[in-house]
Design a protein around this motif. Structure first.
Motif, PDB file in Angstrom:
ATOM      1  N   ARG A 191       0.825  -1.212   0.000  1.00  0.00           N
ATOM      2  CA  ARG A 191       0.000   0.000   0.000  1.00  0.00           C
ATOM      3  C   ARG A 191       0.857   1.258   0.000  1.00  0.00           C
ATOM      4  O   ARG A 191       0.476   2.262  -0.604  1.00  0.00           O
ATOM      5  CB  ARG A 191      -0.952  -0.024   1.199  1.00  0.00           C
ATOM      6  CG  ARG A 191      -1.996  -1.104   1.071  1.00  0.00           C
ATOM      7  CD  ARG A 191      -2.990  -1.089   2.222  1.00  0.00           C
ATOM      8  NE  ARG A 191      -3.817  -2.282   2.136  1.00  0.00           N
ATOM      9  CZ  ARG A 191      -3.807  -3.258   3.043  1.00  0.00           C
ATOM     10  NH1 ARG A 191      -3.069  -3.164   4.136  1.00  0.00           N
ATOM     11  NH2 ARG A 191      -4.569  -4.320   2.879  1.00  0.00           N
ATOM     12  N   LYS A 192       1.996   1.195   0.674  1.00  0.00           N
ATOM     13  CA  LYS A 192       2.903   2.347   0.706  1.00  0.00           C
ATOM     14  C   LYS A 192       3.470   2.619  -0.688  1.00  0.00           C
ATOM     15  O   LYS A 192       3.768   3.754  -1.042  1.00  0.00           O
ATOM     16  CB  LYS A 192       4.025   2.079   1.702  1.00  0.00           C
ATOM     17  CG  LYS A 192       4.729   3.306   2.170  1.00  0.00           C
ATOM     18  CD  LYS A 192       5.642   2.998   3.331  1.00  0.00           C
ATOM     19  CE  LYS A 192       6.137   4.289   3.941  1.00  0.00           C
ATOM     20  NZ  LYS A 192       6.961   4.056   5.116  1.00  0.00           N
ATOM     21  N   ALA A 193       3.611   1.567  -1.496  1.00  0.00           N
ATOM     22  CA  ALA A 193       4.117   1.688  -2.870  1.00  0.00           C
ATOM     23  C   ALA A 193       2.990   1.908  -3.881  1.00  0.00           C
ATOM     24  O   ALA A 193       3.173   1.703  -5.080  1.00  0.00           O
ATOM     25  CB  ALA A 193       4.899   0.439  -3.232  1.00  0.00           C
ATOM     26  N   ASN A 194       1.800   2.335  -3.406  1.00  0.00           N
ATOM     27  CA  ASN A 194       0.614   2.574  -4.249  1.00  0.00           C
ATOM     28  C   ASN A 194       0.142   1.328  -4.978  1.00  0.00           C
ATOM     29  O   ASN A 194      -0.327   1.400  -6.117  1.00  0.00           O
ATOM     30  CB  ASN A 194       0.850   3.704  -5.241  1.00  0.00           C
ATOM     31  CG  ASN A 194       0.561   5.051  -4.632  1.00  0.00           C
ATOM     32  OD1 ASN A 194      -0.124   5.150  -3.611  1.00  0.00           O
ATOM     33  ND2 ASN A 194       1.087   6.093  -5.240  1.00  0.00           N
ATOM     34  N   LEU A 195       0.266   0.175  -4.334  1.00  0.00           N
ATOM     35  CA  LEU A 195      -0.235  -1.080  -4.885  1.00  0.00           C
ATOM     36  C   LEU A 195      -1.355  -1.596  -3.978  1.00  0.00           C
ATOM     37  O   LEU A 195      -1.339  -1.366  -2.769  1.00  0.00           O
ATOM     38  CB  LEU A 195       0.887  -2.125  -4.972  1.00  0.00           C
ATOM     39  CG  LEU A 195       2.052  -1.784  -5.888  1.00  0.00           C
ATOM     40  CD1 LEU A 195       3.153  -2.816  -5.736  1.00  0.00           C
ATOM     41  CD2 LEU A 195       1.589  -1.717  -7.331  1.00  0.00           C
ATOM     42  N   VAL A 196      -2.312  -2.288  -4.579  1.00  0.00           N
ATOM     43  CA  VAL A 196      -3.430  -2.853  -3.829  1.00  0.00           C
ATOM     44  C   VAL A 196      -3.317  -4.370  -3.860  1.00  0.00           C
ATOM     45  O   VAL A 196      -3.261  -4.964  -4.937  1.00  0.00           O
ATOM     46  CB  VAL A 196      -4.780  -2.429  -4.449  1.00  0.00           C
ATOM     47  CG1 VAL A 196      -5.937  -3.016  -3.664  1.00  0.00           C
ATOM     48  CG2 VAL A 196      -4.893  -0.924  -4.520  1.00  0.00           C
ATOM     49  N   PRO A 197      -3.288  -5.029  -2.681  1.00  0.00           N
ATOM     50  CA  PRO A 197      -3.294  -6.494  -2.659  1.00  0.00           C
ATOM     51  C   PRO A 197      -4.654  -7.019  -3.143  1.00  0.00           C
ATOM     52  O   PRO A 197      -5.700  -6.475  -2.777  1.00  0.00           O
ATOM     53  CB  PRO A 197      -3.075  -6.853  -1.190  1.00  0.00           C
ATOM     54  CG  PRO A 197      -2.705  -5.591  -0.502  1.00  0.00           C
ATOM     55  CD  PRO A 197      -3.157  -4.466  -1.349  1.00  0.00           C
ATOM     56  N   CYS A 198      -4.640  -8.072  -3.962  1.00  0.00           N
ATOM     57  CA  CYS A 198      -5.868  -8.628  -4.527  1.00  0.00           C
ATOM     58  C   CYS A 198      -5.839 -10.153  -4.464  1.00  0.00           C
ATOM     59  O   CYS A 198      -4.774 -10.759  -4.442  1.00  0.00           O
ATOM     60  CB  CYS A 198      -6.024  -8.214  -5.988  1.00  0.00           C
ATOM     61  SG  CYS A 198      -6.032  -6.452  -6.262  1.00  0.00           S
ATOM     62  N   ASN A 199      -7.031 -10.735  -4.481  1.00  0.00           N
ATOM     63  CA  ASN A 199      -7.201 -12.189  -4.588  1.00  0.00           C
ATOM     64  C   ASN A 199      -8.186 -12.459  -5.710  1.00  0.00           C
ATOM     65  O   ASN A 199      -9.112 -11.682  -5.923  1.00  0.00           O
ATOM     66  CB  ASN A 199      -7.800 -12.785  -3.309  1.00  0.00           C
ATOM     67  CG  ASN A 199      -6.875 -12.687  -2.126  1.00  0.00           C
ATOM     68  OD1 ASN A 199      -5.681 -12.558  -2.285  1.00  0.00           O
ATOM     69  ND2 ASN A 199      -7.444 -12.744  -0.940  1.00  0.00           N
TER      70      ASN A 199
END
Length: 191
Positions: free
Chosen positions: A23-31
């Motif tokens: 999230r800090k790297a502007n990424l969203v974890p997804c499944n």
């Protein structure tokens, strides 16, 4: 249904620390889960903005590394204070297993009750339906021209071939409400 192309990067790290770093790297974890093999991946926040903030229900063409999957958004998680996107769950679809989605409702026509001074209101902006993804339309278009004063369209009145309504059957989708002007018109007509 409209489609949306999304490219994800497979992830190997899990847990709070990894999610916080993503999230800090502007990424969203997804499944993605459902039909085939479950997969975990990340996507750029800017890449999913048009997927999330749209009134349409979209079919997502996921590309995760070398794998390609067809999915719908199942759940979105937002931070309770900042409102930032925290996590996305996708549900993989195929032409054998039905899927539940919320379709936007659009009204067309001029209702008879509005001509009599009433006010047309759309009480449900989206209706949940269940069916094979190929049978799901982009939206639900309701013709309200015959809707009189004080009348309503409930979920049970909506019939779409190949789909089952999941929203409560008694729930009001649209109605024409009486106004002060329509009551005065009715009193004047009665006299």
């Amino acid at each position: 249904m409209k489609t949306f192309d999304l490219v994800g990067t497979p992830r190997a790290e899990y847990g709070k620390k990894a999610a916080k770093a993503f999230r800090k790297a502007n990424l969203v974890p997804c499944n993605v889960y459902g039909v085939g093999e479950n997969a975990t991946f990340t996507v750029d926040v800017e890449a999913v903005r048009k997927l999330i903030y749209t009134p349409d229900t979209l079919l997502v063409n996921l590309t995760i590394g070398d794998a390609k999957k067809l999915a719908v958004v199942k759940e979105l998680q937002f931070h309770p204070v900042s409102g930032n996107l925290l996590h996305i769950d996708f549900l993989e679809v195929n032409d054998k297993k039905p899927v539940t989605v919320a379709l936007p409702v659009h009204l067309s026509g001029l209702a008879e009750g509005v001509k009599a001074g009433g006010k047309l209101s759309l009480d449900m902006k989206k209706v949940k339906v269940n069916g094979i993804y190929t049978a799901i339309p982009e939206d639900i278009n309701l013709d309200v021209t015959t809707l009189g004063l004080g009348k309503k369209i409930a979920v049970e009145d909506i019939k779409i071939e190949g789909l089952t309504m999941v929203s409560p059957k008694e729930a009001c989708v649209a109605q024409v409400r009486a106004t002060r002007a329509s009551a005065e018109n009715a009193t004047a007509a009665a006299e």
